[in-house]
Design an enzyme around this catalytic site. Structure first.
Site, PDB file in Angstrom:
ATOM      1  N   LYS B  79      -3.147   7.547 103.221  1.00 21.41           N
ATOM      2  CA  LYS B  79      -2.515   7.848 104.509  1.00 21.41           C
ATOM      3  C   LYS B  79      -2.945   9.237 104.966  1.00 21.41           C
ATOM      4  O   LYS B  79      -3.032  10.163 104.150  1.00 21.41           O
ATOM      5  CB  LYS B  79      -0.988   7.771 104.357  1.00 21.41           C
ATOM      6  CG  LYS B  79      -0.223   7.921 105.669  1.00 21.41           C
ATOM      7  CD  LYS B  79       1.288   7.754 105.480  1.00 21.41           C
ATOM      8  CE  LYS B  79       2.045   7.835 106.807  1.00 21.41           C
ATOM      9  NZ  LYS B  79       3.507   7.657 106.641  1.00 21.41           N
ATOM     10  N   SER B 160       5.905   4.456 109.826  1.00 22.13           N
ATOM     11  CA  SER B 160       4.699   5.154 110.250  1.00 22.13           C
ATOM     12  C   SER B 160       3.461   4.807 109.426  1.00 22.13           C
ATOM     13  O   SER B 160       2.343   5.039 109.887  1.00 22.13           O
ATOM     14  CB  SER B 160       4.931   6.668 110.177  1.00 22.13           C
ATOM     15  OG  SER B 160       5.123   7.079 108.837  1.00 22.13           O
ATOM     16  N   SER B 184       9.424   4.452 106.438  1.00 19.96           N
ATOM     17  CA  SER B 184       8.018   4.350 106.832  1.00 19.96           C
ATOM     18  C   SER B 184       7.096   3.689 105.818  1.00 19.96           C
ATOM     19  O   SER B 184       5.929   3.458 106.114  1.00 19.96           O
ATOM     20  CB  SER B 184       7.468   5.743 107.167  1.00 19.96           C
ATOM     21  OG  SER B 184       7.891   6.118 108.456  1.00 19.96           O
TER      22      SER B 184
END
Ligand SMILES: [Mg+2]
Ligand SMILES: [Zn+2]
Lengths: 483, 494, 100
Positions: B79, B160, B184
């Site tokens: 990420k 997210s 998330s």
């Protein structure tokens, strides 16, 4: 004691002063990072990723910084909070990389304490509201480029203690006495080097004025004043300015001001004027700081004897209050003198000798006591030679001069140069007889009642003895010879 | 030969170890899959060389007959919230465009130390603020999933960690890192039919992970199944002296401890999670979950978490407040983008830089956070929210009196279409209703696929465990995994 | 509590985010919608409840006072510190001239 008053057109005004002293904590590494704290390094060479607030960087506190703040608190008899926490103070400035300063608002490490000051004859206690630990900011330089300011983050993240006094001071000289005393305490404790030129200690000066007996007036804060003299000058100027404003019908604006040492005046600081809304909240990167008894015990046990206690001890040893004050004002002097006492010197005589002979000599050769060419051990030996009659006062002075030059021990100097004082009565009697024979006129006058001439005969005898005769013995023998 | 991209972490690890295939072959297969899937916009940066270098290192170790590291030969997606040395790290924000960290985040370093390689940096909601990936400054990720209505409407991969969920479910990587502040990891995992676990707060170091809300942020793995999550979490977890909130406790051997039997366990069903307007399909899935855990031997008990309703509003005070301060460092002075209008002074430069650099949702949250902390409002908002947070944590403590783990849906709906909720921030926030309470309490929580909705889209079930009991959460999820028989996967259209 | 355009602009200025009037006006209903929803927290009786200070019970660890013990948290890395600077000169970061 007469109260400090500003004479205004409408009468007398009283000045109310509180000081927030920022003292740099003595530590190797910064408060929340492992970068060095040393003064004067190349720009940005002592900056970690944390101090530059790189994305994802986190603070971990330095135990020594906490320990030093706790010891400082203990030295001013303050309450130590076993549970404290760090808060963020949010504002934007180029010297503040995180966009917030990690500080302590809601739960400071150290609570109420006090500092005793002497201003002339008066003794007064100045309250300390709190001491909290926080990060220093970086440094901006404005004179390197026509349109740019330069940012050096070497100071960014260095640990500071903010020592916040109560508004208990009423004159520039009280503020000066408080600062000097606080500096001495910090230096005794070893938590701050007190070096004001290098910015290790600087004060935010809160000043307001009021008619005696009335409520506190609105105060201004003059930031970052970095010498005792400047603090006193800033107060003086600011108080007079405020009286002028008030007497001409104006109002005091609560604001941040800057002191200009060149003109001795203060002015409003535009750049920090906006929105004093710091949005303090607990720093979520840090947990509450909880101190255990063992930690506090160690802090307490490691505290040295502090100036007030030391002065009282000196006075109890028969040292005059004046000498005791002078000897305890600076930690290095006190340390030197304590060693001298440890070496067996008689306190009263030693205090006179240090404040007189030694200070005079150091002054003359431009050295401070830590650089003294004469060690406390050598000084003790010198004083012992005076005490046991081996050296007269004037011989001691001669020996001391040689010590300063050569660094030799006094015993050795006395031996090598034959400076030993004589108490040999036979030798002295012979010289006296000679002196009397050579000065028949004076002898006649003395015997005729002009007793003041006794000193003349002492001088002549000492001179003839090359200064090495024991003055007491000379006195006694002369009295006998003169009948 | 099977397509190597069909393999999960354990299969790759074991296959490399046993010599079934080389790590290089694996890396090359995934590198190709990544570069073939650019339509999904899941990767912001591709780092094929990093993956190949790690693979070659693994192959060399094997050739030398030495012991392979736990993730040797496994390429993963990272990420873009994790700072990676020498590889741009942006949090999907313009303000960090071009930022190349000179350091490696603690979590990514642990993964490299375990032998993993990096396929690239994954797209996400900007600064991890969002539930749909639409707040990325570099375009939204498109979910590899499509509804079975033939409409081909582009769907949200969740957020997210939407680049991570899309990449894992599209078989672009066998596993990916995620971060979870209010859901998330779990919500995007649920939206894309994969598993993801947020460990106990403090398990994974936050050092080098770009901060959103410090008291909530936790890294965690996203992978195809529970076992792969256990393997990856073991590598990511561990004490870090650089993070003051890191837990100084040993990392259990979660993979070895996996056990799908729930005999003797009590699974709590929180009454307050039956929210208004919950789609019937979610309700039905939850019911099936209850049956599955019973089948695995668990006793099911109803419990009450009375302050559940207040978790979201408390979260939307605390997270923006912390974020408003955490994001103050993006000022155009030391790194990232600078916007200096003609004649602007320092403060004007800040305002211009931040106006141009931050996206709308980030600005919105900074403004909310700034407002709730500002003079006169701090106690009513932030202090009250922090007290409510204490009550929420206390609710869980009380629940543990009568159960060992909690079972809830992960999200109140299946994946929604891109653009469907982006005009209504509040509706978007409500997506986190089931995930936020455990975030506020710092508890481990995991999403595991439970089935499909009537449009053929995945739905997830969530387990919430006691602090440090990741094993209990993983085991319960494994029990569901074994019974749900979830094998659906998106058909490649990209 | 609800915000108006002036408040939004004040908050944006505190947060150092430039916004024009139109943007501020657009934000007013949006923020009020969110703030109105948040305010239900006021219903909760929190008397006698302490605000949460540690998410997981834990106390603050302290570090030893050693310089550069870990290169990741130490100094002496000027090049790395300045590597991403939008503008740097002679080892300094530079910003528009500040008048204090
Ligand atoms: Mg101040
Ligand atoms: Zn301060």
């Amino acid at each position: 004691m007469t109260d400090y008053r500003i004479k205004g057109a409408t009468g007398d005004w009283e000045v109310v002063i509180g000081l927030e002293v920022h003292a740099q904590v003595t530590s190797n590494a910064k408060l929340f990072s492992g970068a060095a704290t040393a003064f004067g390094a190349e720009p940005n060479s002592q900056v970690s990723l944390i101090d530059a607030a790189m994305p994802g960087m986190l603070p971990v506190p330095n135990r020594e910084c906490i320990r030093q703040a706790v010891r400082t608190g203990m030295a001013i008899d303050a309450a130590i909070n076993k549970w404290s926490r760090f808060d963020r103070k949010n504002y934007f400035y180029a010297d503040l990389p995180q966009g917030y300063q990690i500080s302590q608002l809601y739960h400071p490490l150290v609570g109420e304490g006090s500092v005793e000051i002497e201003d002339g004859e008066t003794v007064k206690t100045i309250g300390v509201e709190r001491i909290h630990v926080e990060q220093d900011a970086g440094k901006l330089m404005h004179d390197q480029h026509p349109t740019r300011s330069y940012v050096d983050l070497n100071r960014s993240g260095v640990a500071l203690m903010e020592i916040v006094s109560r508004p208990d001071m009423r004159s520039p000289s009280e503020a000066g006495a408080y600062l000097r005393k606080l500096r001495a305490i910090l230096r005794y404790v070893g938590s701050c080097d007190g070096n004001m030129e290098e910015g290790s200690m600087r004060a935010d000066v809160n000043v307001s004025v009021r008619k005696p007996g009335e409520e506190f007036g609105t105060r201004t804060e003059t930031k970052n004043v970095n010498s005792v003299r400047f603090v006193m000058a800033a107060i003086e100027h600011e108080a007079n300015r405020q009286v002028d404003v008030l007497e001409s019908g104006g109002k005091i604006v609560q604001e941040t001001r800057l002191f200009n040492p060149d003109t001795g005046t203060t002015r409003s600081m535009r750049s920090k004027e906006d929105a004093h809304d710091y949005r303090y909240f607990p720093d979520p990167d840090l947990l509450p700081l909880e101190l255990d008894d063992a930690f506090l015990e160690e802090c307490r046990a490691s505290l040295p004897e502090l100036p007030d206690a030391k002065r009282k001890r000196y006075e109890a040893l028969g040292i005059t209050p004046y000498n005791a004050e002078v000897l305890t004002a600076e930690v290095e002097t006190a340390r030197w003198f304590d060693t001298l006492l440890d070496e067996g010197a008689a306190p009263a005589a030693a205090s006179n000798w240090v404040t007189g002979e030694l200070f005079g000599a150091l002054n003359r050769i431009g050295k401070d006591i830590t650089e003294s060419p004469v060690t406390p051990g050598q000084a003790a030996e010198l004083l012992a030679l005076v005490a046991d009659g081996t050296l007269s006062g004037s011989l001691a002075k001669q020996v001391f001069e040689v010590m300063l030059e050569t660094g030799d021990a006094p015993g050795k100097i006395v031996e090598e140069r034959g400076l030993k004082q004589t108490s040999d009565t036979g030798a002295i009697e012979a010289v006296i007889a000679d002196v009397l024979a050579k000065n028949p006129n004076q002898l006649e006058q003395y015997r005729g009642g002009k007793v003041a001439l006794f000193g003349f005969f002492v001088g002549q005898t000492m001179k003839a003895m090359g200064g090495k005769a024991n003055p007491q013995v000379v006195n006694d023998l002369l009295k006998k010879a003169l009948g | 030969m099977t397509d190597l991209t069909d393999l999960g972490i354990r299969e790759i690890r074991d296959g490399v170890r046993d010599g079934t295939f080389s790590a290089r072959e694996v890396a090359e297969s995934f590198n190709a899959a990544v570069s073939n899937a650019r339509q999904l916009n899941a990767f912001l940066v591709e780092t094929p060389d990093h993956a190949l270098a790690a693979a070659d290192a693994a192959d060399a170790v094997r050739a030398a007959g030495e012991t392979l590291k736990p993730l040797a030969g496994v390429p993963i997606g990272m990420k873009d919230l994790f700072c990676t040395k020498g590889v741009t790290s942006t949090a999907a924000s313009h303000i960090l465009e071009g930022f190349t960290p000179q350091y490696e985040s603690a979590v990514s370093q642990r993964l490299w130390d375990a032998g993993a390689g990096m396929l690239g940096k994954l797209n996400m909601d900007q600064f991890a603020m969002g539930s749909s990936n639409e707040t990325s400054a570099f375009g939204n990720v498109i979910s590899p999933w499509r509804r079975n209505d033939g409409g081909n409407a582009p769907l949200a991969p969740g957020g997210s960690s939407g680049g991570s969920s899309a990449a894992v479910s599209a078989r672009l990587c066998p596993g990916a890192t995620g971060t979870d502040t209010g859901g998330s990891i779990r919500q995007p995992a649920a939206f894309t039919g994969i598993s993801g676990i947020k460990p106990t707060y403090g398990r994974c170091s936050r050092w080098g992970t770009i901060a959103f809300a410090s008291s909530l942020d936790q890294a965690g793995p996203m992978a195809r199944d529970v076992r792969d999550c256990a393997i990856m979490l073991e590598a990511m977890s561990g004490f870090d002296p650089k993070d003051a909130t890191s837990l100084d406790v040993p990392v259990p051997q979660w993979e070895q401890g996996l056990n799908a039997s729930l005999a003797g366990k009590r699974v709590g069903i929180p009454r307050e999670y039956r929210v208004d307007n919950m789609p019937e399909e979610i309700e039905a899935l939850w019911q099936r979950g209850i049956e599955w855990v019973k089948d695995a031997g668990a006793e099911v008990v109803e419990v009450s978490l009375p302050h559940t309703k207040y978790a979201l509003p408390a979260y939307y005070i605390i997270a923006p407040a912390e974020a408003s301060s955490n994001l103050a460092r993006y000022d155009g002075v030391r790194y990232g983008q600078r916007d200096l209008p003609e004649g602007a002074n320092l403060q004007a430069m800040y305002a211009a830089t931040r106006a141009a650099g931050f996206g709308e949702e980030v600005k919105r949250r900074i403004l909310i956070g700034t407002y709730v902390l500002s003079a006169g409002f701090y106690d009513a908002y932030f202090t009250q929210a922090s007290k409510v947070r204490t009550l929420i944590a206390r609710d869980f403590e009380n629940a543990w009196e009568s159960c060992d783990v909690l079972l809830t849906p992960t999200a109140p709906s299946a994946a929604f279409g891109l653009g469907e909720k982006s005009d209504d921030p509040l509706a978007m926030y409500l997506n986190d209703v089931f995930t936020v309470p455990s975030s506020l309490a710092g508890l481990p929580a995991m999403s595991v696929p439970g089935g499909l909705d009537k449009h053929g889209l995945p739905l997830g079930l969530q387990f919430i465990g006691k602090a440090l009991d990741e094993q209990g959460v993983l085991n319960a999820a494994l029990a569901i995994e074994e019974r749900a028989g979830f094998t659906a996967r998106p058909q490649a259209w990209w | 509590m609800s915000v108006d355009t002036a408040t939004v602009k004040k908050v944006a200025s505190l947060a150092r985010i430039a916004i024009d009037d139109a943007h501020a006006e657009r934000l007013v209903p949006e923020l009020n919608n969110i703030l109105g929803w948040i305010e239900q927290l006021g219903e909760v009786d929190t008397s006698g409840v302490a605000p949460m200070t540690a998410v997981i019970p834990n106390t603050l660890r302290l570090r030893d006072d050693v310089v550069n013990a870990d290169p990741l948290t130490g100094g002496g890395i000027r090049d790395a510190v300045l590597a991403n600077a939008p503008q740097a000169e002679h080892g300094f970061f530079t910003v528009p001239k500040v008048i204090e």
